[in-house]
Design a protein around this motif. Structure first.
Motif, mmCIF file in Angstrom:
data_model
loop_
_atom_site.group_PDB
_atom_site.id
_atom_site.type_symbol
_atom_site.label_atom_id
_atom_site.label_comp_id
_atom_site.label_asym_id
_atom_site.label_seq_id
_atom_site.Cartn_x
_atom_site.Cartn_y
_atom_site.Cartn_z
ATOM 1 N N LEU A 139 -9.221 35.168 -5.783
ATOM 2 C CA LEU A 139 -10.494 34.880 -5.113
ATOM 3 C C LEU A 139 -10.406 33.789 -4.056
ATOM 4 C CD1 LEU A 139 -13.172 35.282 -7.918
ATOM 5 C CD2 LEU A 139 -12.274 36.960 -6.303
ATOM 6 N N ASP A 140 -9.455 32.871 -4.161
ATOM 7 C CA ASP A 140 -9.314 31.878 -3.101
ATOM 8 C C ASP A 140 -8.880 32.539 -1.792
ATOM 9 O OD1 ASP A 140 -6.739 32.304 -4.317
ATOM 10 O OD2 ASP A 140 -6.018 30.412 -3.453
ATOM 11 N N LYS A 141 -8.064 33.593 -1.892
ATOM 12 C CA LYS A 141 -7.646 34.331 -0.696
ATOM 13 C C LYS A 141 -8.828 35.103 -0.109
ATOM 14 C CE LYS A 141 -4.160 37.345 1.186
ATOM 15 N NZ LYS A 141 -2.928 38.096 0.981
ATOM 16 N N VAL A 142 -9.668 35.646 -0.980
ATOM 17 C CA VAL A 142 -10.869 36.351 -0.522
ATOM 18 C C VAL A 142 -11.783 35.378 0.204
ATOM 19 C CG1 VAL A 142 -12.907 37.667 -1.247
ATOM 20 C CG2 VAL A 142 -10.711 38.037 -2.404
ATOM 21 N N GLY A 172 -15.011 31.719 4.406
ATOM 22 C CA GLY A 172 -15.928 30.996 3.542
ATOM 23 C C GLY A 172 -15.311 29.698 3.094
ATOM 24 N N CYS A 173 -16.093 28.938 2.442
ATOM 25 C CA CYS A 173 -15.583 27.695 1.874
ATOM 26 C C CYS A 173 -16.416 27.360 0.659
ATOM 27 C CB CYS A 173 -15.608 26.560 2.882
ATOM 28 S SG CYS A 173 -17.249 26.052 3.379
ATOM 29 N N ASP A 202 -14.555 20.363 -3.725
ATOM 30 C CA ASP A 202 -14.104 21.516 -2.955
ATOM 31 C C ASP A 202 -12.698 21.930 -3.402
ATOM 32 O OD1 ASP A 202 -14.491 23.455 -0.886
ATOM 33 O OD2 ASP A 202 -13.166 22.276 0.401
ATOM 34 N N SER A 203 -11.830 20.954 -3.591
ATOM 35 C CA SER A 203 -10.468 21.248 -4.053
ATOM 36 C C SER A 203 -10.481 21.862 -5.446
ATOM 37 C CB SER A 203 -9.626 19.970 -4.066
ATOM 38 O OG SER A 203 -9.454 19.487 -2.758
ATOM 39 N N ALA A 222 -9.877 26.554 -8.925
ATOM 40 C CA ALA A 222 -10.419 27.468 -9.939
ATOM 41 C C ALA A 222 -10.388 28.906 -9.427
ATOM 42 C CB ALA A 222 -11.844 27.055 -10.313
ATOM 43 N N LEU A 223 -10.771 29.117 -8.173
ATOM 44 C CA LEU A 223 -10.773 30.472 -7.607
ATOM 45 C C LEU A 223 -9.362 31.045 -7.515
ATOM 46 C CD1 LEU A 223 -13.464 30.119 -4.794
ATOM 47 C CD2 LEU A 223 -13.671 31.352 -6.967
#
Length: 168
Positions: A79-82, A88-89, A120-121, A126-127
């Motif tokens: 999901l971080d890649k998505v 998005g952020c 944010d980090s 987590a994603l």
């Protein structure tokens, strides 16, 4: 479409493509079908799928027999890649500039910025542990212990305490 809408639409579209087994042009899912599953406008889905295609997560084909399909297995799409694919952020905002000459106002924005950066980090971290396959699973380990607040409960503002007046 706002930045905050792109990521959930992208994640749901990818999960739907995986659910439908869309792994090639022969199984392409039209944007109207994806839009109905989200639900949102097909134009929104086409904008998001264009971003996902540019990132190499999916391929698309325009036209009457067009649609989208996955280029990677759902267990390989994190999901971080998505989130990055749709620009998005997980950014929670930024502190206002402090007032010159006020020791608190000059100090707090820097500290709030550090706190926001840490949050944010943590969100990005987590994603990075959650995949599209996890979203489709009944009880994935990556989502264990996460409590979801129903939208209606989250949307209700807290009721302020009743004010009482004392007669003069």
């Amino acid at each position: 479409m706002s930045d905050s809408q792109r990521f959930p639409v992208a994640a749901q579209a990818l999960a739907y493509l995986a659910h439908k087994g869309a792994y090639g042009p022969g199984q392409a899912v039209p944007s109207a079908v994806l839009a109905a599953s989200v639900p949102t406008n097909p134009v929104v889905v086409r904008r998001v799928t264009a971003m996902l295609a540019r990132s190499g997560l999916i391929a698309t084909r325009p036209g009457a027999s067009g649609g989208a399909w996955l280029l990677q297995q759902p267990q390989d799409i994190r999901l971080d890649k998505v989130l990055r694919a749709v620009n998005g952020c997980a950014h929670l905002g930024s502190p206002p500039a402090g007032a010159k000459g006020c020791p608190v106002s000059e100090h707090i924005p820097r500290q709030v910025a550090k706190a926001l950066s840490a949050a944010d980090s943590a969100a990005a971290e987590a994603l990075s542990r959650i995949t599209i396959a996890d979203l489709l699973a009944d009880d994935p380990v990556s989502l264990a212990g996460i409590v979801v607040v129903p939208a209606q409960a989250a949307a209700k503002p807290a009721r302020p305490p009743a004010r009482t007046t004392v007669p003069a």
